[in-house]
Design a protein around this motif. Sequence first.
Motif, mmCIF file in Angstrom:
data_model
loop_
_atom_site.group_PDB
_atom_site.id
_atom_site.type_symbol
_atom_site.label_atom_id
_atom_site.label_comp_id
_atom_site.label_asym_id
_atom_site.label_seq_id
_atom_site.Cartn_x
_atom_site.Cartn_y
_atom_site.Cartn_z
ATOM 1 N N UNK A 16 21.311 -41.896 39.845
ATOM 2 C CA UNK A 16 22.290 -42.026 40.869
ATOM 3 C C UNK A 16 22.498 -40.308 41.231
ATOM 4 N N UNK A 17 21.983 -39.304 40.596
ATOM 5 C CA UNK A 17 22.068 -37.860 40.974
ATOM 6 C C UNK A 17 23.543 -37.366 40.796
ATOM 7 N N UNK A 18 24.007 -37.687 39.439
ATOM 8 C CA UNK A 18 25.330 -37.185 38.941
ATOM 9 C C UNK A 18 25.285 -36.057 38.412
ATOM 10 N N UNK A 19 26.298 -35.011 38.486
ATOM 11 C CA UNK A 19 25.966 -33.890 38.174
ATOM 12 C C UNK A 19 25.985 -33.579 36.733
ATOM 13 N N UNK A 20 26.973 -34.395 35.909
ATOM 14 C CA UNK A 20 26.833 -34.735 34.509
ATOM 15 C C UNK A 20 26.807 -35.793 33.893
ATOM 16 N N UNK A 21 26.147 -35.887 32.842
ATOM 17 C CA UNK A 21 26.012 -37.135 32.327
ATOM 18 C C UNK A 21 27.238 -37.845 31.654
ATOM 19 N N UNK A 22 28.278 -36.947 31.446
ATOM 20 C CA UNK A 22 29.550 -37.476 31.124
ATOM 21 C C UNK A 22 30.419 -37.941 32.253
ATOM 22 N N UNK A 23 29.784 -37.883 33.236
ATOM 23 C CA UNK A 23 30.521 -38.616 34.637
ATOM 24 C C UNK A 23 30.094 -39.845 34.702
ATOM 25 N N UNK A 24 29.364 -40.343 33.804
ATOM 26 C CA UNK A 24 28.696 -41.857 33.663
ATOM 27 C C UNK A 24 29.329 -42.687 32.600
ATOM 28 N N UNK A 25 30.172 -43.409 32.871
ATOM 29 C CA UNK A 25 30.663 -44.537 31.950
ATOM 30 C C UNK A 25 30.219 -45.762 31.995
ATOM 31 N N UNK A 26 29.853 -46.043 30.714
ATOM 32 C CA UNK A 26 29.271 -47.577 30.638
ATOM 33 C C UNK A 26 30.529 -48.560 30.729
#
Length: 404
Positions: free
Chosen positions: A79-89
Motif C-alpha cells: 500500500x506504499x505506507x511510509x513506515x511499517x508501524x503505520x500498518x495495524x493488524x
Amino acid sequence: MLDIQKIRADFPILSEKVNGKPLVYFDNGATSQKPQVVIDAIATYYQEINANIHRGVHTLSQLATDAYEISRVKIQHHINAKFSHEVLFTSGTTHGINLVANGFASILKPGDEILVSALEHHSNIVPWQMLCEKTGAILKVIPINEEGELIMETFDALLSEKTKVVTVNHISNALGIINPIKYMIEKAHAVGAAVLIDGAQAVPHLKPDVQDLDCDFYAFSGHKMCGPTGTGILYGKEEWLNKLPPYQGGGEMIKEVTFEKTTYADLPHKFEAGTPNIAGGIVLGTAVDYLNHIGFHNIQKQEEKLLEHATKRLLEIDGLKIYGTGKNKASVVSFNIDGIHPYDVGSIIDKLGIAVRTGHHCAQPIMNFFCIPGTIRASFSFYNTIEEIDTMVEAVKKAKTMLS
C-alpha cells in the motif's frame, strides 16, 4: 493475457458442484475464494511454527514473530505506507473503522461535524453515529444522484472549519461505484479535516497508494482479497496514530504496568492488544504475494471485460434495471427485475449453482434512496469467466419466466 483456466485451478472450491451444478461464484463482494497457496500456508503455520509472538525467547516464538512482522512489511510495501508501524493488524474493516471512531471520542467536541457519504456500508455509518451520540458532534451526509455517484458540489458545500472527519468508501459495495477519493481527501485537508477511506471493496481490484492518496486512515479486510477471514489492516499516518488513544487495553499494548499508572507501547503495538490472529496475519501476506504475482493490471483488465459483458447481457432482459450506472465502476452489477423480489431470483438461480448476493448489502440508505427493498448483486473476480456470466444470464431469464 491471463490464463484463466490455469488461475482457476489454483482455487479448489471452483471445481465444486452446488445443487448438482458447477459452482458459479459471483459473491466476491462478500468474500473472495482462497487459492491453494493460501490454504496451505495456514496449515504450514500450525504444523511448523505455531507459537505466540513478540513474547518468547524460544525458537518457535521467534520464527512466528519474524513471519508476522515480515507480513506487516509486505503490506506496508503493497500500500506504499511510509513506515511499517503505520500498518495495524485488525480483524477486518469494521474493526479498523471502530478503532478510529473510538479514538476521535477524545478529540471531538459538541458542534464538530463528521461527513459520511450516502454510499456507505453500515460499518462506516454506525460507528460515527455512536461517536456523535457520545461527543455531541453532528453527522452530515454527502448525497448521491440517480447514477449512484456522489454529488461533489454538495460535498464541497458541506465542508467547513467545523468538519473534523470525512469518511467515505473507495468503492461502493452495493453499486460498485468508484469514488473520487483523491479529490475528496485534498478538499477535506484544505479545511483541516482528517480522512478515513473504507477500502474493503477496493483492495481486491487495485493497489491503493496511501502516500499518493494522502489519506489519514485506510481500512480493509483480508478475506475479500484471497486472504483468511478474521484478518484486516488499518493504515494510519504516524502522526494520527500517535494522537489517538489505545482502542483496547491488555497484553502487548503496554510498556509498563503498575497499579498507579500504565504507559503504552510504541506503534504499532499500542493498538494491537492481546494475542492476534497470528496465522491470519502471516497468511494475509501470502495472499498479497499471490495477487501481486497475478498482477493488478491483469486483474483490472480481466474484471473490466467481465463487467462490460455482464452489463450488456443483463440489459438484454426486458424489465431488468441496473443500479449504479456511473462511469467509474468496479466489477459489480446490482440489478432488479420489475415486479420480482430480488430474494426470489437469488433463490432460484442458487438451485442452478449460481451464488449471488440478494438484499440491502448492509447499505440500507442506498436502497431507501432508490425506493427498493434490495438488489441482486453479482460481483466478479479475476478468476471468473465470460461463460459463467452467460450461464448466470440464462438462469436469470429462467427465474424471470418462473416468477412472472
